[in-house]
Design a protein around this motif. Structure first.
Motif, short mmCIF file in Angstrom:
data_model
loop_
_atom_site.label_atom_id
_atom_site.label_comp_id
_atom_site.label_asym_id
_atom_site.label_seq_id
_atom_site.Cartn_x
_atom_site.Cartn_y
_atom_site.Cartn_z
N TRP A 1 32.21 37.01 38.56
CA TRP A 1 32.57 37.34 37.30
C TRP A 1 31.41 37.77 36.33
O TRP A 1 31.37 38.73 35.68
CB TRP A 1 33.69 36.31 36.59
CG TRP A 1 34.27 36.84 35.46
CD1 TRP A 1 33.54 36.83 34.21
CD2 TRP A 1 35.27 37.66 35.06
NE1 TRP A 1 34.26 37.35 33.13
CE2 TRP A 1 35.55 37.90 33.80
CE3 TRP A 1 36.38 37.96 35.84
CZ2 TRP A 1 36.38 38.64 33.28
CZ3 TRP A 1 37.46 38.87 35.53
CH2 TRP A 1 37.60 38.86 34.07
N VAL B 1 34.62 32.62 41.62
CA VAL B 1 34.84 33.30 40.37
C VAL B 1 33.73 33.51 39.34
O VAL B 1 33.55 34.31 38.92
CB VAL B 1 36.22 32.68 39.77
CG1 VAL B 1 36.55 33.28 38.54
CG2 VAL B 1 37.31 33.23 40.92
N THR C 1 36.84 40.81 41.41
CA THR C 1 36.70 39.15 41.46
C THR C 1 37.64 38.76 42.55
O THR C 1 37.60 37.73 43.49
CB THR C 1 36.63 38.58 40.33
OG1 THR C 1 35.69 39.37 39.57
CG2 THR C 1 36.58 36.84 40.39
#
Length: 278
Positions: free
Chosen positions: A210, A206, A74
């Protein structure tokens, strides 16, 4: 009349927040229950708050290894996207010709293509690269990062493009007259002004990377390379599902991204509004 309208709006927002937070609440309370208690009443509070299911979930999903893999994929993906997309958008804005417009609209057009229509041809291309060019694009974190950058750059370029239009050209011209190079103008003058939109892009990417399950599941096969979402798959068997451990594992999965969002949320509205409207 205005006060009653405000109260009504507040009540509606409160009820909406309860609706959106209810799945998180159900997941959290059920992560503390044993299987019998969970099946008896999934909406009731647990009789005791024991972290034994969190411990067993962490062991089963090899949590810290998966956490390190997710952080690596990430963070590196987001850094590369921010660097490349910001430079690309800056050049497209400052190079005002037909070619730059075609390139920009090509970026925008790729945002409309669903990933599901590309995933099988993509895997075939990556396998061809691995077989013929001997570049390990599959079953490596670097190959996954490469694909992440490709799929998330279009949105980043779009947002940066709108934001950079608000940056005065006079600042860049003054820096050039002072002897600053092209790269120096960007990194010393332009990029510091892109803080809000950069944080916004970081937050969006993110959260997306993620929580991504589909692309890592197609790319990574070794257990030691699996990210957090892939590790939660251990709780969902063909015939049985260990719901309490699964809830504990899912809770552990969302904690890092929630913490990141809380600290960075003040930039997201400001950045999206400036990037999409200007």
């Amino acid at each position: 009349m205005k006060k009653s309208g405000k109260w009504l709006l507040d009540i509606l927002l409160f009820l909406a927040s309860l609706v959106f937070l209810s799945p998180v609440f159900i997941m959290l309370i059920n992560s503390f229950k044993d299987r019998a208690e969970l099946y008896e009443n999934a909406l009731a509070l647990p009789s005791s708050f024991s972290f034994e299911y969190y411990i067993s979930a962490m062991e089963k999903m090899n949590f810290f290894t998966a956490l390190g893999n997710s952080l690596y994929v990430t963070v590196i993906s987001v850094i590369i996207v921010i660097v490349l997309a910001s430079m690309t958008a800056w050049m497209l804005v400052r190079t005002d010709n037909k070619l730059s417009k075609v390139i920009f609209f090509t970026f925008v057009a790729t945002m409309l293509i669903p990933f599901q229509t590309l995933m099988m041809p993509l895997m075939q291309v990556m396998d061809w690269i691995r077989t013929n060019l001997h570049i390990p694009m599959l079953n490596t974190h670097e190959g996954l990062i490469y694909m992440n950058v490709g799929f998330t750059s279009s949105m980043a370029v779009f947002l940066y493009h709108g934001f950079i239009k608000s940056v005065p050209v006079a600042l860049e011209e003054a820096a050039t007259l002072d002897g600053c190079s092209k790269l120096g103008v960007f990194w010393r003058i332009v990029f510091p002004l892109l803080k809000n939109i950069s944080v916004t892009i970081a937050i969006l990417n993110v959260i997306a990377l993620w929580n991504d399950y589909l692309l890592p599941s197609l790319t990574l096969s070794d257990k030691g390379l699996r990210t957090i979402p892939l590790s939660t798959f251990y709780f969902f068997g063909e015939f049985t599902i260990v719901w309490n451990q699964a809830m504990a594992g899912l809770t552990l999965t969302i904690i890092p991204v929630v913490i990141f969002y809380i600290f960075a949320q003040k930039y997201i509205i400001k950045g999206i509004a400036a990037g999409a409207v200007k």
